[in-house]
Design an enzyme around this catalytic site. Structure first.
Site, mmCIF file in Angstrom:
data_model
loop_
_atom_site.group_PDB
_atom_site.id
_atom_site.type_symbol
_atom_site.label_atom_id
_atom_site.label_comp_id
_atom_site.label_asym_id
_atom_site.label_seq_id
_atom_site.Cartn_x
_atom_site.Cartn_y
_atom_site.Cartn_z
ATOM 1 N N ASP A 135 0.840 -1.188 0.000
ATOM 2 C CA ASP A 135 0.000 0.000 0.000
ATOM 3 C C ASP A 135 0.879 1.242 0.000
ATOM 4 O O ASP A 135 1.747 1.405 0.858
ATOM 5 C CB ASP A 135 -0.899 0.002 1.237
ATOM 6 N N HIS A 142 -4.686 13.845 0.583
ATOM 7 C CA HIS A 142 -4.921 13.060 1.796
ATOM 8 C C HIS A 142 -3.760 13.233 2.767
ATOM 9 O O HIS A 142 -3.972 13.457 3.969
ATOM 10 C CB HIS A 142 -5.093 11.583 1.438
ATOM 11 N N GLU A 207 -10.788 3.938 3.232
ATOM 12 C CA GLU A 207 -9.807 4.659 2.428
ATOM 13 C C GLU A 207 -10.097 4.377 0.961
ATOM 14 O O GLU A 207 -10.073 3.226 0.524
ATOM 15 C CB GLU A 207 -8.379 4.260 2.789
ATOM 16 N N GLU A 209 -9.111 4.118 -2.631
ATOM 17 C CA GLU A 209 -7.864 3.941 -3.364
ATOM 18 C C GLU A 209 -8.124 3.250 -4.696
ATOM 19 O O GLU A 209 -9.182 2.660 -4.928
ATOM 20 C CB GLU A 209 -6.872 3.090 -2.555
ATOM 21 N N ASP A 241 -8.945 0.312 1.680
ATOM 22 C CA ASP A 241 -8.007 -0.143 2.707
ATOM 23 C C ASP A 241 -8.552 0.280 4.074
ATOM 24 O O ASP A 241 -8.142 1.282 4.641
ATOM 25 C CB ASP A 241 -6.620 0.467 2.454
ATOM 26 N N ARG A 245 -8.482 3.785 13.055
ATOM 27 C CA ARG A 245 -7.640 4.951 13.339
ATOM 28 C C ARG A 245 -7.148 4.986 14.782
ATOM 29 O O ARG A 245 -6.045 5.478 15.051
ATOM 30 C CB ARG A 245 -8.414 6.234 13.033
ATOM 31 N N GLN A 248 -4.369 2.526 15.027
ATOM 32 C CA GLN A 248 -3.240 3.053 14.257
ATOM 33 C C GLN A 248 -2.481 4.129 15.029
ATOM 34 O O GLN A 248 -1.242 4.158 15.034
ATOM 35 C CB GLN A 248 -3.755 3.616 12.935
ATOM 36 N N THR A 265 -8.896 -5.714 3.603
ATOM 37 C CA THR A 265 -8.821 -4.810 2.448
ATOM 38 C C THR A 265 -9.807 -5.339 1.419
ATOM 39 O O THR A 265 -9.807 -6.541 1.125
ATOM 40 C CB THR A 265 -7.408 -4.772 1.850
#
Length: 437
Positions: A135, A142, A207, A209, A241, A245, A248, A265
């Site tokens: 990734d 972003h 996310e 992508e 993805d 948070r 993370q 994912t």
């Protein structure tokens, strides 16, 4: 360039498959995937309207020959890895032959119709056995939006404009659109508490992508030059993805994302081939004045001229209450894929410059793609300013991050003047409760 414009992009051509016209999958698209018809094993297929063409039946029909036949045979099994390994020429030959057979007025229409399965009656699978998933972080808006939340005066780290930033993800937890998304458990530590706690993630995010499917690989120790990188890209898909948070924020230093990313994912099921995307290539966005020129190994004039894609990407949400009330999914935003700081070719080249070998069926994520304003932000982290500004949905519900039962839908469409628009198909996931710890 490995992709070229030919008769398969002719906007005047129509298919005898009536549902193809105006769909995500007109005859000008012909994306590749893996499906199971009712009661049958997985095999390669091509989407056309609301039908799926069975490549195993096509290969056995006698109506294909040469490279087109070799491609169909390579795609007849449970994964498309053998087909992707062949490179662009056999893919192009198969595309041109199927285009001919599916066009209005084609001979052998009755025979080809027997290869079609209603998509509604089929199960879609991951198109490839993914050996590795990487990734990237190439969406500069972003990166700026998130960086400003933590470093208002200096949102980008010093390396961002010099080197494509990425990390190695978890291939085993990539799933095809429609698979439920289990909320992960993990450690979280709020800034105002002394010790972490364990439990379900409370700040679950999406996310937006693009996914890059790798075609032919490279030998270990032999980097892919930037001028040859495009030949290693088989096609694109949508990619979500999913990100926890709060997990993370606690775990990412000093080595980066781990449990916050590896639980799931989601990818859209169809590979929109490099050949189908040829008319939608566009110039890479000019770097702002004062930004560094990429180092020579990442710089190619042809790639800068046509290395980006004219795609419109969107994010939609539908909560359980909205589904129960029959309210349509609410669009959170929409924006162009040109909001990437690096081209896909640059990502491939940088991935291999140290000698790493890519293999057919490997998957790359572009990184979250956002607009510079609020019209097309690719994550709730940005849209709600880190959870400080809830969004209000059409039925009055509010969200800062995702709740159990929420459905997220990514959408993508390629648009260029003079050409038939093609779509990616949906990339969806519904959030399921965390498992009992």
């Amino acid at each position: 360039m490995s992709a070229m414009i030919d008769e398969t992009h002719d906007a005047t051509r129509r298919s005898w498959v009536a549902s193809a016209q105006g769909s995500d999958f007109p005859i000008q698209n012909l994306p590749l995937g893996v499906f199971s018809p009712t009661g049958g094993p997985p095999r390669g297929g091509v989407a056309i309207g609301d039908q799926i063409l069975d490549l195993a039946q096509a290969a056995a029909s006698g109506l294909l020959s040469g490279e087109a036949l070799a491609a169909a045979q390579a795609a007849s099994g449970a994964t498309l890895n053998p087909l992707l390994a062949l490179g662009a020429a056999p893919r192009r030959a198969l595309r041109r032959r199927l285009f001919e057979l599916l066009s209005d007025g084609a001979q052998d229409q009755a025979r080809v119709a027997a290869w079609l399965h209603p998509a509604a009656d089929c199960t879609l699978h991951l198109p490839c056995a993914i050996g590795d998933y990487t990734d990237f972080y190439a969406g500069i808006h972003h990166a700026l939006n998130v960086g400003r939340q933590f470093r208002p005066d200096n949102p980008l780290l010093p390396n961002y404009k010099h080197v494509p930033i990425g990390y190695h993800g978890r291939a085993s937890s990539v799933r095809v659109s429609g698979a439920p998304v289990r909320r992960p458990n993990g450690q979280q530590k709020a800034p105002d508490v002394e010790a972490p706690v364990f439990g379900p993630a409370r700040r679950l995010d999406l996310e937006l992508e693009l996914g890059v499917w790798i075609g032919p690989g490279n030998v270990l120790g032999e980097p892919v030059p930037i001028g040859e990188a495009e030949a290693h890209i088989a096609g694109l898909c949508l990619l979500n993805d999913w990100s926890a948070r709060d997990l993370q924020a606690w775990e990412y230093q000093p080595l980066g994302p781990f449990l916050a990313k590896n639980f799931m994912t989601t990818v859209s099921p169809w590979i929109i081939t490099a050949e189908a995307l040829a008319p939608f290539r566009t110039a890479q966005a000019k770097r702002p004045e004062g930004d560094p020129t990429p180092l020579p190994y990442l710089m190619d004039e042809a790639d800068q001229a046509t290395g980006a894609y004219a795609l419109q990407l969107g994010v939609l949400i539908r909560t359980p209450a909205m589904r129960q009330a029959g309210i349509a999914a609410h669009r959170l935003g929409q924006g162009p894929a040109t909001n990437l700081y690096w081209t896909m070719a640059q990502l491939v080249t940088h991935h291999t410059v140290g000698g790493c070998d890519l293999r057919p069926g490997d998957l790359l994520g572009s990184g979250t793609i956002s607009t510079p304003d609020d019209s097309g932000l690719g994550s709730l982290l940005e849209l709600t300013r880190g959870g400080k500004e809830p969004i209000t949905l059409p039925n009055g519900e509010t969200r800062t991050f995702l709740e159990d039962g929420d459905e997220l839908i990514l959408a993508g469409r390629a648009v260029a003047e003079g050409f038939v628009s093609i779509g990616f198909g949906p990339c969806t996931g519904v959030v399921a409760p965390a498992p009992q710890a």
